[in-house]
Structure formats: C-alpha cells, structure tokens
Design a protein around this motif. Structure first.
Motif, mmCIF file in Angstrom:
data_model
loop_
_atom_site.group_PDB
_atom_site.id
_atom_site.type_symbol
_atom_site.label_atom_id
_atom_site.label_comp_id
_atom_site.label_asym_id
_atom_site.label_seq_id
_atom_site.Cartn_x
_atom_site.Cartn_y
_atom_site.Cartn_z
ATOM 1 N N LEU A 1 0.366 46.945 3.162
ATOM 2 C CA LEU A 1 -0.304 47.619 4.274
ATOM 3 C C LEU A 1 -0.632 46.633 5.386
ATOM 4 N N GLY A 2 -0.973 45.419 4.995
ATOM 5 C CA GLY A 2 -1.299 44.395 5.971
ATOM 6 C C GLY A 2 -0.129 44.006 6.851
ATOM 7 N N GLN A 3 1.079 44.211 6.369
ATOM 8 C CA GLN A 3 2.280 43.834 7.127
ATOM 9 C C GLN A 3 2.609 44.819 8.242
ATOM 10 N N ILE A 4 2.047 46.001 8.201
ATOM 11 C CA ILE A 4 2.303 46.997 9.248
ATOM 12 C C ILE A 4 1.841 46.452 10.590
ATOM 13 N N THR A 5 2.624 46.678 11.624
ATOM 14 C CA THR A 5 2.378 46.032 12.914
ATOM 15 C C THR A 5 1.065 46.461 13.565
ATOM 16 N N ALA A 6 0.510 45.524 14.313
ATOM 17 C CA ALA A 6 -0.705 45.780 15.085
ATOM 18 C C ALA A 6 -0.432 46.782 16.200
ATOM 19 N N GLU A 7 -1.508 47.370 16.692
ATOM 20 C CA GLU A 7 -1.376 48.409 17.719
ATOM 21 C C GLU A 7 -0.690 47.902 18.979
ATOM 22 N N PHE B 1 1.663 45.503 19.197
ATOM 23 C CA PHE B 1 2.941 44.844 18.986
ATOM 24 C C PHE B 1 3.973 45.388 19.964
ATOM 25 N N GLN B 2 4.828 44.501 20.499
ATOM 26 C CA GLN B 2 5.741 44.872 21.582
ATOM 27 C C GLN B 2 6.715 45.987 21.217
ATOM 28 N N LEU B 3 7.065 46.129 19.931
ATOM 29 C CA LEU B 3 7.961 47.211 19.526
ATOM 30 C C LEU B 3 7.207 48.420 18.992
ATOM 31 N N GLY B 4 5.891 48.377 19.099
ATOM 32 C CA GLY B 4 5.087 49.512 18.687
ATOM 33 C C GLY B 4 4.216 49.210 17.477
ATOM 34 N N GLY B 5 3.065 49.828 17.442
ATOM 35 C CA GLY B 5 2.155 49.668 16.320
ATOM 36 C C GLY B 5 2.491 50.597 15.174
ATOM 37 N N PHE B 6 1.911 50.310 14.015
ATOM 38 C CA PHE B 6 2.067 51.133 12.812
ATOM 39 C C PHE B 6 3.517 51.184 12.315
ATOM 40 N N LYS B 7 4.243 50.095 12.522
ATOM 41 C CA LYS B 7 5.635 50.052 12.086
ATOM 42 C C LYS B 7 5.815 49.037 10.954
ATOM 43 N N CYS B 8 6.815 49.275 10.117
ATOM 44 C CA CYS B 8 7.111 48.406 8.978
ATOM 45 C C CYS B 8 8.210 47.413 9.366
#
Length: 437
Positions: free
Chosen positions: A382-388, A390-397
């Motif tokens: 869960l910690g690896q999911i991108t921050a809000e 992040f340049q390619l979008g948040g909540f991404k794996c």
C-alpha cells in the motif's frame, strides 16, 4: 512502520486490521481508480497504462506473462467473462503464429535462434509480432499460459475447442524439443540466457497441471497430439521428472552455471505462489533469501546488480533504456556507469506476493506471526502507491522505485497492471485471513 507515499492511504494504514478497516482501504482505492485495468477490445491487457510521455517504454505492448497474471487476478474475483475473452485471444495469437512451435518441434529451427522461437511480446491490437530484436526464449511465459489454461479447464470455466486442445498439445512437445530442463532461456526478466530455476519451475507446474487434465478428462485429451506426436502420460511424467531433477540441483539458487551464477532472484517467489510447485521447506528458504538479501526500504529488487532502471536511469539514451539487457549493460560499461550494489531498482510486484504467501500460511495454520507478516507486506504494498502529486497521477501502482539523484521515485511504467493485479490479490487474501481472526 512502512514508508507510505500517499497521505490519504497513510491515514488508513494500521499494524492491525479488522474487516471494516480493510473495506475502507478497498473503497478508497476503487474510488480513486487504482484497480482500473485498461483492456483492449479483444480482451488482452497492455503491460501498463501508457501516456504520451511514456510511450517510449513500449509497455503498450502485450506480454504473455503479464496477461496471465492480470487474468489470474480477475479469475480469483470470479470475473469469468474478462478471463475467457483474454485467454481466447491468447489462443488466437498462438494459433496465428503456430509455425514458431512447429519449426522447433520438427527440428527445422534450433532453439538458439531466439527470434524464431514463439514471441512472448506482441502487438495486442492485431496479434502481430513486433519487429524488434528481443529475448523471446522465455519458457516461463509459455508455461504460465499452459498452467492457467489447465486451471480454467479443470475448474470448468473454459471448455476448450478441438483446435484449442491441439494448440495446448504444442506446449509439452515444444518444452521437450528445447530440452527445457537444461535450456538457456531469458526467463522472467528477459535478460542474459541461462539455465534458470524460475523458468524450469513454471514449466514443471504447467506439465503437472496438464497431466492432471489428461487423468481427469481422458475422453477430451486422449487424442491430444500434433501430427504423429502424441502427448502421453508417459511423456509428461518424463518431462516433469527431468524438471524436478534439474530443480533439485539448482534450488534455492536461480542459476548455478559457471560464470552465470545467481544465488538470489525474486522470480523464485512465483514458484511458491501462485504455482505452489515447491515443498514447504524449500519455499521457506527462498522466502527468507528474498527478504534478507533483496528487500529494500521501498520495494524488492529482482536480483543483486540489476541494471534495469538503475540510478539516474532517465539520463540514459532512450534507445538504451528500452533495449535488451546485453546492449544496456554494454553501454553502461562503456560510459563508466557501473552499477553499485544497493542502487538496484526496488520493484512493487513482490511485496503483495509475499503478503499473499504469509496469508496462505496463516489461513492454513492460524499462527499469529504469519498474520503479522501478512499485514507488514500488505502495508509495504500500500505504501508503494503513488502520492497525490506524482507527475503520472496519484493512487497508481508503479512497476518500481529507482534512484533519481538521491531519492527513490516511481519509474515511467506507472501504473503497471501486474502490480495492480498482485495488490488486488493480496487484499483479497487479507480479507480471508481477517475472517478467521
């Protein structure tokens, strides 16, 4: 506590969960589209969701291995139509390029001509091969397809046509023709060919599954053949035993060939789950090997001295970033960019698999320490999911985290569908564990 990049997820992460806690996490991820799987009209999955700036990765292509993992996750959730559409299109792809199998089975092509082996990466839109030099000697990818097909047939989800049964017959005959138990293939990571336990293990699992089908459904598979070559129980037993003998000589290493030795490789985790091809003792050794030698703060490395997405990877020429490993490593050497151990990319596909492995142990034994480990590795995932932001979008794996200057950041293959699939499975197994808690 694990590193958590996304602040909304951080508020929900705990060291102990109940079902409501888990449901809140799942609802948030579903609302944010974390588990949106882009899918082609024919049911195939690209490797990643690709934006204009990340097209250079080539991840809009279809990989057989990735498709099996993504389809497998949908299978676990009972999403049968998605699974069937996917597997039928993979059948069509193999049938369209059946000559690749036939030429090797008939000894018209030698296995060392890797571009003439079945291509494991292709254009999913039209099922055409991609005209690019690639390490297509990947017995594991073909083994995953055979294993998953057998599982679907056994579960009465897939009712194979006669043409599809003929296609399945090609796989064990192909594995026999390439001497898979001693074949130097490029395996999960598509790199320097060597005799790899992770590839051999996948093939063993697939052949065992195929043998069980022949036993359970003799009326369907009794005439399973290609031309005059019949796939018999005796042939399968012989192939399985050769694979087991090879594994006994190699494991717990990935490779023991002189000058190609690799003691640790995270691909061996897949022999534990989902393939369940190892005994508990060997599975425990491999699990410990990965945790103690390849686990990092942000993810888990594939193997020591892995140059793919090494430090400051985006400074490399684009053609080198997406080339086969031998070209990349040669360029790094010539440009004095030697990899330092400890600077390897840390991947995101492994933590959810480890969480699932510990979850299966807890479900089987009810031992608290396994549940604690299951939660630990779920939280890392869960910690690896991108921050809000992040340049390619948040909540991404992401596919992985790599060193950019002195900070680990997600790479351009974000979101990676294989990571999404594994995290989704880990959450499902976590729910099963909590119901037993």
């Amino acid at each position: 506590m694990s590193v958590v990049h996304n602040s909304e997820i951080a508020r929900l992460v705990k060291t102990d969960y109940n079902l409501k806690d888990l449901q809140n996490i799942k609802l948030l991820l579903e609302e944010k589209g974390t588990f949106n799987f882009p899918i082609l009209d024919n049911g195939l999955f690209p490797a990643a969701s690709v934006a204009d700036k990340t097209k250079y990765t080539g991840y809009a292509a279809v990989w057989i291995r990735d498709n099996v993992y993504v389809a497998y996750s949908h299978y676990l959730f009972g999403e049968t139509s998605i699974v069937i559409n996917n597997i039928k299109s993979l059948f069509q792809y193999f049938q369209k390029h059946q000559i690749r199998f036939e030429n090797i089975i008939n000894a018209q092509v030698t296995p060392d001509r890797v571009m003439e082996r079945p291509h494991i990466r292709f254009n999913g839109e039209n099922l055409e091969e991609i005209n690019q030099s690639w390490e297509h000697a990947q017995n594991d990818a073909l083994g995953y397809f055979l294993w998953f097909c057998c599982k679907l047939i056994s579960d009465k989800i897939l009712e194979p046509t006669q043409d599809e049964i003929k296609t399945l017959a090609l796989f064990p005959l192909y594995f026999d023709a390439v001497f898979y138990w001693e074949d130097e293939d490029s395996g999960h990571w598509e790199e320097t060919p060597k005799i790899e336990a992770s590839s051999i293990g996948v093939v063993v699992a697939s052949l065992k599954a195929f043998k069980q089908l022949k036993i359970d459904y003799p009326h369907i598979f009794q005439n399973c053949r290609y031309q005059d070559k019949l796939v018999t129980i005796e042939l399968l037993d012989n192939l399985i035993q050769k694979g087991i003998d090879a594994l006994n000589k190699i494991l717990p290493s990935e490779c023991v060939q002189q000058n190609k030795e690799r003691r640790y490789d995270s691909a061996l985790l897949f022999l534990i789950y989902p393939l369940e091809v190892l005994n508990d003792s060997m599975a425990g050794v491999i699990l410990g090997d990965v945790i103690n030698n390849l686990q990092g703060k942000y993810g888990i490395s594939r193997y020591l001295n892995d140059s793919f997405w090494c430090r400051d990877y985006t400074d490399l020429p684009e053609s080198i970033r997406t080339s086969i490993s031998t070209e990349r490593e040669q360029w790094l050497k010539e440009n004095q960019r030697a990899l330092k151990q400890g600077e390897e990319a840390q991947w995101c596909i492994f933590d959810p698999i480890i969480s699932t492995i510990f979850g299966m142990k807890f479900i089987k034994t009810q031992r608290k320490e396994f549940l604690e480990k299951q939660i630990l590795y779920l939280n890392r995932s869960l910690g690896q999911i991108t921050a809000e932001d992040f340049q390619l979008g948040g909540f991404k794996c992401p596919e992985l985290y790599y060193l950019e200057k002195d900070n680990y950041v997600p790479n351009d293959a974000t979101p990676l569908l294989w990571t999404q699939a594994n995290l989704r499975i880990a959450l499902k197994i976590m729910e099963e564990s909590l119901r037993l808690k």
